[in-house]
Write an enzyme that holds these catalytic residues in place. Structure first.
Site, PDB file in Angstrom:
ATOM      1  N   GLU A   1      -9.669   6.001   7.354  1.00 26.29           N
ATOM      2  CA  GLU A   1      -8.234   6.269   7.330  1.00 26.29           C
ATOM      3  C   GLU A   1      -7.816   7.556   6.615  1.00 26.29           C
ATOM      4  O   GLU A   1      -6.889   8.238   7.059  1.00 26.29           O
ATOM      5  CB  GLU A   1      -7.497   5.095   6.665  1.00 26.29           C
ATOM      6  CG  GLU A   1      -7.621   3.793   7.419  1.00 26.29           C
ATOM      7  CD  GLU A   1      -7.213   2.611   6.555  1.00 26.29           C
ATOM      8  OE1 GLU A   1      -7.959   2.276   5.614  1.00 26.29           O
ATOM      9  OE2 GLU A   1      -6.133   2.050   6.797  1.00 26.29           O
TER      10      GLU A   1
ATOM     11  N   ARG B   1       0.841  -1.209   0.000  1.00 24.40           N
ATOM     12  CA  ARG B   1       0.000   0.000   0.000  1.00 24.40           C
ATOM     13  C   ARG B   1       0.876   1.259   0.000  1.00 24.40           C
ATOM     14  O   ARG B   1       0.518   2.265  -0.610  1.00 24.40           O
ATOM     15  CB  ARG B   1      -0.970  -0.008   1.187  1.00 24.40           C
ATOM     16  CG  ARG B   1      -1.979   1.128   1.161  1.00 24.40           C
ATOM     17  CD  ARG B   1      -3.137   0.908   2.115  1.00 24.40           C
ATOM     18  NE  ARG B   1      -4.183   0.083   1.540  1.00 24.40           N
ATOM     19  CZ  ARG B   1      -5.278   0.543   0.922  1.00 24.40           C
ATOM     20  NH1 ARG B   1      -5.480   1.841   0.803  1.00 24.40           N
ATOM     21  NH2 ARG B   1      -6.169  -0.277   0.432  1.00 24.40           N
TER      22      ARG B   1
HETATM   23  N1  MTE Z   1     -11.887   5.280  14.648  1.00 26.90           N
HETATM   24  C1  MTE Z   1     -11.911   4.970  15.962  1.00 26.90           C
HETATM   25  N2  MTE Z   1     -12.630   5.743  16.789  1.00 26.90           N
HETATM   26  N3  MTE Z   1     -11.222   3.903  16.455  1.00 26.90           N
HETATM   27  C2  MTE Z   1     -10.461   3.095  15.639  1.00 26.90           C
HETATM   28  O1  MTE Z   1      -9.854   2.136  16.109  1.00 26.90           O
HETATM   29  N4  MTE Z   1      -9.662   2.668  13.342  1.00 26.90           N
HETATM   30  C3  MTE Z   1      -9.378   3.263  12.037  1.00 26.90           C
HETATM   31  C4  MTE Z   1     -10.617   3.962  11.481  1.00 26.90           C
HETATM   32  N5  MTE Z   1     -11.193   4.819  12.471  1.00 26.90           N
HETATM   33  C5  MTE Z   1     -10.401   3.409  14.240  1.00 26.90           C
HETATM   34  C6  MTE Z   1     -11.174   4.517  13.787  1.00 26.90           C
HETATM   35  C7  MTE Z   1      -8.919   2.299  11.038  1.00 26.90           C
HETATM   36  S1  MTE Z   1      -7.295   1.857  11.037  1.00 26.90           S
HETATM   37  C8  MTE Z   1      -9.746   1.779  10.082  1.00 26.90           C
HETATM   38  S2  MTE Z   1      -9.169   0.751   8.882  1.00 26.90           S
HETATM   39  C9  MTE Z   1     -11.179   2.090  10.066  1.00 26.90           C
HETATM   40  O2  MTE Z   1     -11.556   2.958  11.130  1.00 26.90           O
HETATM   41  C10 MTE Z   1     -11.942   0.771  10.171  1.00 26.90           C
HETATM   42  O3  MTE Z   1     -13.296   0.939  10.233  1.00 26.90           O
HETATM   43  P1  MTE Z   1     -14.232   1.167   8.938  1.00 26.90           P
HETATM   44  O4  MTE Z   1     -13.770   0.240   7.878  1.00 26.90           O
HETATM   45  O5  MTE Z   1     -15.561   0.858   9.443  1.00 26.90           O
HETATM   46  O6  MTE Z   1     -14.026   2.605   8.566  1.00 26.90           O
HETATM   47 MO1  MOS Z   2      -6.972  -0.035   9.428  1.00 31.07          MO
HETATM   48  S1  MOS Z   2      -4.921   0.200   9.461  1.00 31.07           S
HETATM   49  O1  MOS Z   2      -6.897  -0.805   7.834  1.00 31.07           O
HETATM   50  O2  MOS Z   2      -7.161  -1.342  10.492  1.00 31.07           O
END
Ligand code: MTE
Ligand code: MOS
Length: 759
Positions: free
Chosen positions: A696, A313
């Site tokens: 992200e 990535r």
């Molecule tokens: N937001 C919160 N509050 N806590 C989290 O651990 N993880 C992030 C993001 N936002 C996270 C977060 C990461 S690394 C990812 S990949 C995505 O949330 C995963 O959730 P989604 O696919 O539902 O967006």
């Molecule tokens: Mo998020 S780094 O793809 O869990």
């Protein structure tokens, strides 16, 4: 009324009230409800790299309350905590300082702790590599090297009128989720295992628990109620802890809780990869990039886990928002004697993008072009493809978001104010920087782009939904409730969501790559639509009446939904294809003020325009943009992981293993003004309700703060010089950058123009 809280409504997170009142339960809280639960404590090796020559667990049994000591000889299946078979769960060879060589189970955590201290172990120290530079020098790599190539480098550099080379190095990041890793395992009368785990990937946790115990997947169920944050750190790292808990439960017949202390979590679990990048870039006189040749080395730590896909990535985001006609981006994973570095919000994307943003920030003054103009001059336009061959759809959104930030942030007027301020203040300087984000959405590994859901409509008309995604605070469950309510045309209150479990929805992907809502939302919608289709002919005044009639007519009121993202392809060997469903875009403008005596700074104002498509849940999305941005600011400016790199007995030890030594962003680091707007009219076709992933991408908006700090440091010296800024750009790092700029000796000597020199 029903639509008012459905898709697009700005409602709070479904557990917001429970989060702030303390009523929300986490894995650790669940243990208190199970009588007889045993607690686990690791025996952590005090060496960076060593052979275990003797392990005597007998003394631990003399400690009151110790019930069982777990070692490699207890493993009935495969002694491995990962999917690559390079991560022994109970190692003979210590691979990093703090590696657990055994686990002690006690009636209380204190008994387990004392038992672990009583275990006797001898070690034969081995040579070690702690820094990525040491690994590069020793030729210590792991996994497959990757390369992304397009065009003709020789021709590109040949045509370039300005050529620069450099090295960009930057640090990793600790996840510091509020909830540390936790797993609670139980066995039933048939020996089947039930693990409640703080995991982003319940299916993989299930698979690893099964292979460690020598069981089949159908004998192991993993549930995740919620996580107190994951941020990628619970994508692959929970498996070993779940396996320890499950092994303990199998051996003792009692529930076993593994819950790491903060210091254990920080010293034992993987972090964001730091990178080393060497590069050579060629521009024409207008500042257009003609060629880029770069080698990225990710510091993988002791084992692979997700290092290869993270690197992949990174290479796929080396372009960020910019058209680079001729490019060669090579990547490799260093093996060092540190924790196994892993996924972290952005999954390598931030690392790849930081390289190009650092290059542009350093080269702009040498080209005599304003950094913002240099960035815009290289934006993708319609019809262009990424280096891996995917057409960039909607590239105009970059320019639209940029223009919106320029206007809403009043940037033109503020630039003049900043100029006046700087002219009047020899010892304080302000700067304003704008940076873009383009981030690909979907898993590069095509098979992961599928999801399942299970929707039950009960006879009274109430609805229960299950899906394969996990909740870590990002608001996925909130969005899924809204999708179900809107699809069924019901008020939100009619729909309830049950915890994520592998026996409800099998074969799930990690909740990661920001794709949780895209994938699981589409699967839920599909299940709801199946039910609607079956009852389409049923008459009735109300939903409840129709459901009742449908039941009496023997119509199935439960459906399994499924979704797979169409149109994806990826050839990992050639690094080419169409790996992403779409790109998420954003632009941020940040203004900072730096003190010339100390390097201390404040972020005065930030304006963000981010593309979330048609937001599924605007309050949740706003929280993701703000939180992601600030987490990025933490990575780039505050959070400073330090390992002992010396040759003493503490070599390899994580020195910053607590909140007292590892500085996290908090309320006090919030910009004084933080404006977040969504890009309007941004419906994304082919995605659930026109929405875009948001988890992200906003993290990378924080590049604007780093670039503003660089420009503020530059303002202490003469124009036209490249300013190097370490990452993280702590006040100390900013001080050295501005000090170098102030002493007019030219750092530009580090970046001679190499145009015309052979490759
Ligand atoms: N937001 C919160 N509050 N806590 C989290 O651990 N993880 C992030 C993001 N936002 C996270 C977060 C990461 S690394 C990812 S990949 C995505 O949330 C995963 O959730 P989604 O696919 O539902 O967006
Ligand atoms: Mo998020 S780094 O793809 O869990």
């Amino acid at each position: 009324m029903s639509a008012s809280k459905g898709v697009g409504a700005p409602i709070p997170h479904e557990s917001a009230a429970a989060h702030v009142t303390g009523e929300a339960l986490y894995t650790d809280d669940l243990a208190g409800r199970l009588p007889g639960t045993l607690h686990a404590h690791p025996v952590q090796a005090p060496h960076v790299h060593a052979r275990v020559t003797r392990l005597d667990v007998a003394p631990a049994y003399a400690v009151a309350g110790v019930v069982q000591v777990l070692t490699g000889s207890d493993v009935p299946g495969v002694n491995d905590a990962g999917t690559k078979h390079d991560e022994p769960l109970f190692p003979d060879e210590v691979m990093f300082h703090g590696h657990a060589v055994a686990w002690v189970l006690g009636e209380t955590l204190e008994a387990a702790r004392l038992g672990a201290a009583a275990v006797e172990a001898d070690y034969r120290p081995l040579p070690s590599l702690v820094t990525v530079r040491e690994a590069i020098e020793a030729d210590s790599f792991q996994g497959t090297a990757l390369c992304s190539e397009r065009g003709d480098l020789v021709a590109g550099f040949g045509a370039a009128t300005h050529v620069y080379t450099g090295v960009t190095e930057f640090a990793g990041q600790e996840h510091f989720y509020l909830e540390t890793h936790a797993s609670l395992a139980q066995v039933d009368e048939a020996g089947q295992v039930f693990v409640q785990s703080s995991t982003q990937h319940p299916t993989e946790t299930q698979e690893i628990v099964a292979h460690v115990l020598g069981l089949h997947s159908h004998e192991v169920t993993v549930q995740c109620l919620r996580m107190g944050g994951g941020f990628g750190g619970k994508e692959m790292q929970p498996h070993g802890f779940a396996a320890v808990a499950a092994l303990g439960a199998r051996l003792t017949g009692r529930p076993v809780l593994v819950r790491l202390t903060r210091a254990q979590d920080m010293t034992m679990t993987g972090k964001r990869h730091g990178f080393h990048a060497s590069w050579r870039i060629g521009f024409d006189d207008e500042g257009r990039i003609l060629a880029l040749d770069t080698t990225l080395t990710a510091d993988g730590g002791w084992s692979l886990d997700l290092s290869e896909p993270v690197l992949s990535r990174a290479l796929c985001h080396i372009d960020n928002a910019y058209w680079i006609p001729n490019v060669r981006a090579a990547g490799r994973v260093a093996r060092t004697h540190k924790t196994s570095q892993t996924a972290f919000r952005g999954f390598g994307g931030p690392q790849g993008m930081l390289v190009i943003e650092d290059i542009l920030g350093r080269c702009a003054p040498l080209l005599g072009i304003d950094p913002g103009e240099l960035r815009r001059a290289n934006f993708y336009v319609e019809g262009q493809e990424t280096p891996y061959g995917q057409p960039v759809r909607h590239p105009e959104r970059l320019a639209l978001a940029w223009d919106q930030v320029e206007a809403s942030g009043g940037l033109a007027a503020r630039r003049e104010e900043i100029e006046a301020f700087n002219a009047a203040h020899p010892h304080r300087k302000r700067a304003l920087a704008v940076t873009p984000v383009k981030f690909g959405i979907s898993f590069n590994f095509t098979a992961f782009n599928q999801a399942g859901a299970l929707v039950h409509v009960y006879k009274d008309g109430s609805v229960l939904i299950n899906h394969g995604g996990t909740e870590m605070g990002q608001g996925l469950h909130t969005k899924m409730l809204q999708v179900a309510a809107t699809t069924l045309g019901l008020p939100l209150e009619k729909v309830r969501l049950a915890p994520t479990r592998t026996d409800k929805v099998p074969n799930t992907s990690a909740t990661a790559a920001s794709s949780g809502a895209d994938l699981n939302g589409a699967a839920i919608k599909n299940a709801c639509e199946q039910i609607l289709e079956r009852i389409a002919g049923i008459q009735g005044e109300t939903w409840e009446e129709r459901v009742r009639t449908a039941y009496l007519s023997r119509i199935q009121l439960s459906a399994a939904g499924f979704y797979r993202t169409e149109g994806l392809s990826w050839d990992a060997a050639t690094m080419s294809g169409h790996p992403f469903k779409y790109f998420a875009y954003g632009v941020a403008a940040s203004e900072v003020e730096v003190d010339g005596f100390t390097g201390a700074y404040v972020v005065r104002r930030v304006d963000i325009v981010h593309d979330v498509g048609d937001s599924l849940s605007p309050l949740v999305d706003r929280g993701q943009v703000e939180g992601g941005f600030l987490q990025g600011v933490g990575w780039l400016t505050l959070e400073d992981l330090r390992w002992d790199e010396g040759d003493g007995p503490g070599r390899g030890r994580l020195l910053t293993n607590a909140a007292s030594t590892y500085k996290l962003p908090s309320l006090s680091e919030l910009p004084e003004v933080l404006n977040v707007d969504f890009l309007p009219e941004a419906t994304e076709s082919g995605v659930v309700h026109g929405s875009k992933a948001v988890g992200e991408p906003p993290l990378m908006l924080a590049f604007s703060v780093r670039e503003a700090l660089r420009e503020a440091a530059a303002a202490f010296g003469p124009e036209g010089r490249a300013v190097e800024l370490a990452s993280p750009a702590t006040p100390e790092a900013v001080y050295w950058a501005l000090d170098a700029a102030r002493r007019t000796m030219t750092i530009a000597d580090d970046l001679p123009d190499l145009a015309g020199t052979p490759l």
